[in-house]
Design an enzyme around this catalytic site. Structure first.
Site, PDB file in Angstrom:
ATOM      1  N   GLY A 143       0.860  -1.178   0.000  1.00 40.14           N
ATOM      2  CA  GLY A 143       0.000   0.000   0.000  1.00 40.14           C
ATOM      3  C   GLY A 143       0.896   1.226   0.000  1.00 40.14           C
ATOM      4  CB  ILE A 199       2.808   2.236   4.797  1.00 40.08           C
ATOM      5  CG1 ILE A 199       1.775   3.213   5.360  1.00 40.08           C
ATOM      6  CG2 ILE A 199       3.993   2.113   5.755  1.00 40.08           C
ATOM      7  CD1 ILE A 199       1.057   2.714   6.612  1.00 40.08           C
ATOM      8  NE  ARG A 223      -6.601  -7.367  -1.490  1.00 42.49           N
ATOM      9  CZ  ARG A 223      -7.697  -6.874  -0.966  1.00 42.49           C
ATOM     10  NH1 ARG A 223      -8.604  -7.673  -0.483  1.00 42.49           N
ATOM     11  NH2 ARG A 223      -7.905  -5.571  -0.928  1.00 42.49           N
ATOM     12  CB  ALA A 248       1.201  -4.889   9.330  1.00 41.80           C
ATOM     13  NE  ARG A 249      -3.940  -2.893  13.453  1.00 37.58           N
ATOM     14  CZ  ARG A 249      -3.427  -1.694  13.164  1.00 37.58           C
ATOM     15  NH1 ARG A 249      -2.123  -1.546  13.031  1.00 37.58           N
ATOM     16  NH2 ARG A 249      -4.215  -0.638  13.035  1.00 37.58           N
ATOM     17  CD  GLU A 292      -0.350  -4.020  19.536  1.00 38.21           C
ATOM     18  OE1 GLU A 292      -0.902  -2.905  19.583  1.00 38.21           O
ATOM     19  OE2 GLU A 292       0.262  -4.423  18.545  1.00 38.21           O
ATOM     20  CG  HIS A 349       0.834  -0.381  17.607  1.00 40.06           C
ATOM     21  ND1 HIS A 349      -0.206  -1.271  17.488  1.00 40.06           N
ATOM     22  CD2 HIS A 349       0.818   0.336  16.452  1.00 40.06           C
ATOM     23  CE1 HIS A 349      -0.820  -1.100  16.335  1.00 40.06           C
ATOM     24  NE2 HIS A 349      -0.215  -0.120  15.676  1.00 40.06           N
ATOM     25  CB  ILE A 350       5.823   3.995  18.688  1.00 43.01           C
ATOM     26  CG1 ILE A 350       7.108   3.189  18.417  1.00 43.01           C
ATOM     27  CG2 ILE A 350       5.403   3.894  20.146  1.00 43.01           C
ATOM     28  CD1 ILE A 350       8.352   3.765  19.103  1.00 43.01           C
TER      29      ILE A 350
HETATM   30  C1  GLV Z   1      -0.645  -0.883   5.183  1.00 43.44           C
HETATM   31  O1  GLV Z   1      -1.218  -0.353   6.106  1.00 43.44           O
HETATM   32  C2  GLV Z   1      -0.300  -0.307   3.899  1.00 43.44           C
HETATM   33  O2  GLV Z   1      -0.778   0.810   3.580  1.00 43.44           O
HETATM   34  O3  GLV Z   1       0.478  -0.955   3.189  1.00 43.44           O
HETATM   35  C1  GLV Z   2      -1.482   2.025  13.381  1.00 42.82           C
HETATM   36  O1  GLV Z   2      -1.198   0.878  13.551  1.00 42.82           O
HETATM   37  C2  GLV Z   2      -2.420   2.463  12.408  1.00 42.82           C
HETATM   38  O2  GLV Z   2      -3.162   1.629  11.862  1.00 42.82           O
HETATM   39  O3  GLV Z   2      -2.473   3.677  12.169  1.00 42.82           O
END
Ligand code: GLV
Ligand code: GLV
Length: 320
Positions: free
Chosen positions: A156, A158, A178, A237-238, A267, A286-287
């Protein structure tokens, strides 16, 4: 009566100021403790809008108790804490905070990669604990970053921003997503590959995909086995994209060299969790988007989205 807004965490007064003249604003009064579930449900009942954190569950139960709810602005780009189907049914608009956090999140992700590869946290601890006796040829020798292969899972915005940083380090860029990203392929020389090929070839596997039914538990024993023994696993990510038991085993048995983790299945992660006892793990709470500028921009975006929806306008960043 002014429409009321409930904010599930204490935010700076300057951020909520634009809401005060036209809305009744109420805010959970703690910065570092989530609002208790029963209070969230109570406050949602009667609220026209909520600003929520990724630690708040916005589900059917909540929406059924909130007949006047029109909009939920989640202070995050991810929205796996929100039941979108239930929101659709109740015609509640859901907004997130994409774009404003892209570069900041990519900076931290790349920092986590570099920190893991070059053993920066270990080195800091080493010197502060008084262990540094002499310059030594292989003291805290890490892994190179430049000219290595990065494999980005989830391309994506990011992911693309991380790829731009990787290009500056002369890295080879692989990605799995994807859908294909022709622009990233052309501009950054990123090469689309299947996941198993990405795992086999990458020196750094970097996860930036959203948590969905498809990505939940994507990384199991088999995926870590498919990686190089010298590879690092970076997750910004998660946590739930990864089976943490499998990750611990891979780190303990040398299936992979190390991990940099900004996110965890639970978390906050318990400080006695086995992941945190490993020297080859760099762990952050998670920062990734947490620069002062970006967190304020995310808060302001939530406020603007709420004002837009409550005035009958289109919000800037509505989740599809
Ligand atoms: C994930 O959040 C992305 O934008 O790749
Ligand atoms: C952080 O994990 C977000 O999704 O912004």
């Amino acid at each position: 009566m002014k429409p009321s807004i409930f904010i599930t965490r204490k935010l700076p007064d300057t951020v909520i100021e634009p809401l005060n003249s036209e809305f009744e604003v109420e805010m959970w009064d703690k910065e570092d403790v989530p609002v208790p579930r029963d209070m969230l449900l109570e406050k949602a009942n009667g609220a026209s809008a909520l600003i929520t954190m990724l630690s708040d569950k916005v589900d059917t139960e909540l929406m059924e108790q909130a007949p006047s709810l029109k909009v939920v602005a989640n202070l995050a780009v991810g929205y796996d804490n929100i039941d979108l189907e239930a929101a659709n049914q109740k015609e509640v608009v859901i907004c997130n905070t994409p774009d404003v956090l892209t570069d900041t999140t990519a900076d931290l992700t790349f920092a986590l990669l570099m920190t893991s590869a070059r053993r920066i946290v270990e080195a800091d601890r080493y010197i502060k604990e008084g262990q540094w006796k002499s310059w030594s040829p292989l003291l805290l020798a890490g892994a190179d970053i430049h000219h290595k292969t990065i494999g980005i899972v989830g391309m994506g915005s990011i992911g693309e921003a991380v790829a731009r940083r990787a290009k500056g380090f002369d890295m080879n860029i692989l990605y799995h997503n994807r859908s294909r990203k022709p622009e990233a392929e052309e501009k950054l020389g990123a090469v689309y590959v299947k996941l198993d090929e990405l795992l086999a070839q990458s020196d750094f596997v970097v996860v930036l995909a959203p948590l969905t039914e498809e990505t939940e538990g994507l990384f199991q024993k088999e995926q870590f086995k498919a990686m190089k023994k010298s590879a690092f696993f970076i997750n910004a990510a998660r946590g739930a994209i990864v089976n943490e038991e499998a990750l611990i085993e891979a780190l303990n048995t040398g299936e992979i060299a190390g991990a940099g983790l900004d996110v965890f299945v639970n978390e906050p992660i318990d400080s006695n969790h086995p992941l945190l006892s490993l020297d080859n793990v760099v762990a952050l709470p998670h920062i990734a988007s947490s620069s002062t500028e970006t967190r304020l921009a995310m808060m302001n975006l939530c406020v603007q989205n709420i004002i837009a929806v409550l005035k009958g306008d289109k919000p800037k960043t509505q989740v599809k």
